[in-house]
Design a protein around this motif. Structure first.
Motif, mmCIF file in Angstrom:
data_model
loop_
_atom_site.group_PDB
_atom_site.id
_atom_site.type_symbol
_atom_site.label_atom_id
_atom_site.label_comp_id
_atom_site.label_asym_id
_atom_site.label_seq_id
_atom_site.Cartn_x
_atom_site.Cartn_y
_atom_site.Cartn_z
ATOM 1 N N SER A 124 0.852 -1.183 0.000
ATOM 2 C CA SER A 124 0.000 0.000 0.000
ATOM 3 C C SER A 124 0.891 1.237 0.000
ATOM 4 O O SER A 124 2.036 1.188 0.428
ATOM 5 C CB SER A 124 -0.899 0.006 1.239
ATOM 6 N N GLY A 125 0.377 2.344 -0.480
ATOM 7 C CA GLY A 125 1.168 3.566 -0.509
ATOM 8 C C GLY A 125 1.345 4.074 -1.925
ATOM 9 O O GLY A 125 0.821 3.516 -2.886
ATOM 10 N N ASN A 126 2.137 5.141 -2.068
ATOM 11 C CA ASN A 126 2.254 5.828 -3.363
ATOM 12 C C ASN A 126 3.514 5.462 -4.133
ATOM 13 O O ASN A 126 3.799 6.052 -5.160
ATOM 14 C CB ASN A 126 2.210 7.346 -3.140
ATOM 15 N N ARG A 127 4.288 4.483 -3.657
ATOM 16 C CA ARG A 127 5.558 4.190 -4.319
ATOM 17 C C ARG A 127 5.366 3.477 -5.662
ATOM 18 O O ARG A 127 6.291 3.435 -6.470
ATOM 19 C CB ARG A 127 6.467 3.373 -3.404
ATOM 20 N N PHE A 128 4.197 2.895 -5.904
ATOM 21 C CA PHE A 128 3.955 2.315 -7.220
ATOM 22 C C PHE A 128 4.110 3.387 -8.293
ATOM 23 O O PHE A 128 4.629 3.135 -9.374
ATOM 24 C CB PHE A 128 2.552 1.708 -7.272
ATOM 25 N N GLN A 129 3.653 4.590 -8.000
ATOM 26 C CA GLN A 129 3.776 5.670 -8.968
ATOM 27 C C GLN A 129 5.126 6.394 -8.858
ATOM 28 O O GLN A 129 5.753 6.706 -9.872
ATOM 29 C CB GLN A 129 2.626 6.666 -8.770
ATOM 30 N N SER A 130 5.585 6.629 -7.637
ATOM 31 C CA SER A 130 6.799 7.424 -7.461
ATOM 32 C C SER A 130 8.072 6.666 -7.831
ATOM 33 O O SER A 130 9.073 7.271 -8.199
ATOM 34 C CB SER A 130 6.907 7.919 -6.011
ATOM 35 N N VAL A 131 8.051 5.339 -7.728
ATOM 36 C CA VAL A 131 9.247 4.544 -8.032
ATOM 37 C C VAL A 131 9.047 3.720 -9.304
ATOM 38 O O VAL A 131 9.780 3.857 -10.279
ATOM 39 C CB VAL A 131 9.615 3.615 -6.851
ATOM 40 N N ILE A 132 8.029 2.874 -9.309
ATOM 41 C CA ILE A 132 7.912 1.883 -10.384
ATOM 42 C C ILE A 132 7.577 2.525 -11.721
ATOM 43 O O ILE A 132 8.145 2.163 -12.759
ATOM 44 C CB ILE A 132 6.865 0.821 -10.013
ATOM 45 N N SER A 133 6.660 3.471 -11.719
ATOM 46 C CA SER A 133 6.275 4.075 -13.002
ATOM 47 C C SER A 133 7.468 4.709 -13.705
ATOM 48 O O SER A 133 7.560 4.686 -14.942
ATOM 49 C CB SER A 133 5.167 5.104 -12.786
ATOM 50 N N HIS A 134 8.414 5.260 -12.943
ATOM 51 C CA HIS A 134 9.616 5.863 -13.543
ATOM 52 C C HIS A 134 10.580 4.803 -14.073
ATOM 53 O O HIS A 134 11.406 5.089 -14.948
ATOM 54 C CB HIS A 134 10.328 6.740 -12.518
ATOM 55 N N ALA A 135 10.487 3.586 -13.534
ATOM 56 C CA ALA A 135 11.391 2.519 -13.968
ATOM 57 C C ALA A 135 10.895 1.804 -15.220
ATOM 58 O O ALA A 135 11.682 1.179 -15.943
ATOM 59 C CB ALA A 135 11.580 1.506 -12.837
ATOM 60 N N LEU A 136 9.611 1.908 -15.523
ATOM 61 C CA LEU A 136 9.038 1.142 -16.636
ATOM 62 C C LEU A 136 9.662 1.465 -17.995
ATOM 63 O O LEU A 136 9.871 0.548 -18.805
ATOM 64 C CB LEU A 136 7.520 1.360 -16.691
ATOM 65 N N PRO A 137 9.986 2.733 -18.320
ATOM 66 C CA PRO A 137 10.585 3.014 -19.634
ATOM 67 C C PRO A 137 11.958 2.385 -19.841
ATOM 68 O O PRO A 137 12.467 2.373 -20.966
ATOM 69 C CB PRO A 137 10.672 4.552 -19.659
#
Length: 277
Positions: A124-137
Motif C-alpha cells: 500500500s502507498g504511493n511508491r507504485f507511482q513514485s518509483v515503479i512508473s519511472h522505472a518502466l521506460p
C-alpha cells in the motif's frame, strides 16, 4: 548473483547454498552495518495461504555501485533481472536525472547491452507511482501479479466477489506498455497468466488443476513462475510455451512448505504440466 548480505550466519548460509549449486558469488557484497535480509513465512496448514514478516536488512543498501557492468558487458550476459523492486530502499531514493535510482540502474544496464526485467512486491502507498512508473521506460520485461498490475494502472481487476475480470486485466497490460515497458508484460494470477508483447499480441494460459491435498504451501510460487519466464526469455521460447511451463513451475512450488524444494528438473515440471493441465 549480485546483492548485499550481512557478515553473519545467514550470509554464510547463502554463500554455502550458492556454492552447492555452482553459482558465482564474487559480487555478493558482505556488509558489516546490516544483517542479512530474511523473511518469516507463516503457512496455514489447510489450504496453503501465507503471511510474510520481512526484514529488509542488507538489501536496503544495494545500489548501482554493487553491479559490475564492465564485467557483465565483457562476458556478454543477456538478461539483467532486478528482483523485488520496493524492497531495495536505496534504489527508491531520488536520482537527479531519472527519478528513482532504480530507473538509473536499469538505464545503465540497457546502455551496457543487457535486456532488463523487473519484478516487485505488492504494498500500500504511493511508491507504485513514485518509483515503479519511472522505472518502466527502462524495463524490457515486466513480470508481476494481477494485484500489482491493478495498482500500477489504477484499475480494479477483480469483481467484488473476487472473480477475475480478464478484459480489464488485458487493458491494464496495454496500459503498462503505454507507460513505457519496452517489450513484454507478463501478468500471473491464481487462475493462470497472460503475456502481451509490444505489438499488443496476447497469449493466455490457465493454471494447472492441482488437487488440494497436493498443496502444502504457496510461498515462492510467484518467484518460481518468474524464474521460468526468465529462463524462457533467455532460451527464446515461444510465449505460450513459456507461460505453460511457468504455470507448471509455480504449481510444482506448491508441493513444498519452503520456496525451493518443490521446483525440480524441467523434465519433471513438464510431466506435472501434462498430468494436471
Amino acid at each position: 548473483g549480485m546483492g548485499c548480505i550481512g557478515k553473519d550466519t545467514a550470509g554464510d548460509e547463502i554463500i554455502q547454498i550458492c556454492h552447492q549449486y555452482s553459482l558465482d558469488t564474487r559480487f555478493l557484497s558482505r556488509v558489516s552495518d546490516a544483517a542479512t535480509s530474511y523473511t518469516d513465512v507463516m503457512n496455514v496448514k489447510n489450504g496453503g495461504s501465507r503471511t510474510f514478516f520481512h526484514s529488509r536488512g542488507a538489501n536496503k543498501l544495494f545500489s548501482k555501485n554493487h553491479v559490475p557492468f564492465d564485467y557483465l558487458k565483457k562476458k556478454s550476459f543477456k538478461l539483467f533481472h532486478l528482483g523485488y523492486l520496493l524492497l531495495l530502499d536505496n534504489l527508491g531514493k531520488p536520482d537527479a536525472k531519472y527519478g528513482p535510482k532504480a530507473a538509473s540502474l536499469l538505464k545503465t544496464a540497457l546502455d551496457n547491452g543487457l535486456e532488463t526485467s523487473v519484478d516487485l512486491v505488492s504494498e500500500s502507498g504511493n511508491r507504485f507511482q513514485s518509483v515503479i512508473s519511472h522505472a518502466l521506460p527502462f524495463t524490457d520485461h515486466l513480470i508481476i501479479n494481477e494485484e500489482e498490475a491493478g495498482k500500477l494502472t489504477h484499475r480494479s481487476v477483480r469483481h467484488k466477489k473476487g472473480k477475475l475480470d480478464l478484459a480489464i486485466l488485458k487493458k491494464s497490460s496495454i496500459d503498462l506498455l503505454k507507460m513505457g515497458v519496452r517489450r513484454t508484460v507478463v501478468i500471473h494470477y491464481p487462475e493462470g497468466a497472460i503475456w502481451i508483447d509490444k505489438t499488443e499480441k496476447f497469449y493466455q494460459t490457465k493454471s494447472l488443476n492441482i488437487p488440494k491435498n497436493k498443496i502444502i504451501g504457496s510461498a515462492g510460487a510467484g518467484d518460481a513462475f518468474c524464474a521460468a519466464i526468465l529462463f524462457g526469455l533467455h532460451e527464446n521460447w515461444q510465449p505460450l510455451e513459456a507461460l505453460n511451463i511457468a504455470c507448471a513451475t509455480a504449481a510444482a512450488c506448491l508441493g513444498s512448505a519452503n520456496t525451493v524444494d518443490g521446483v525440480q528438473s524441467l523434465k519433471k515440471i513438464k510431466f506435472l504440466m501434462n498430468r494436471w493441465k
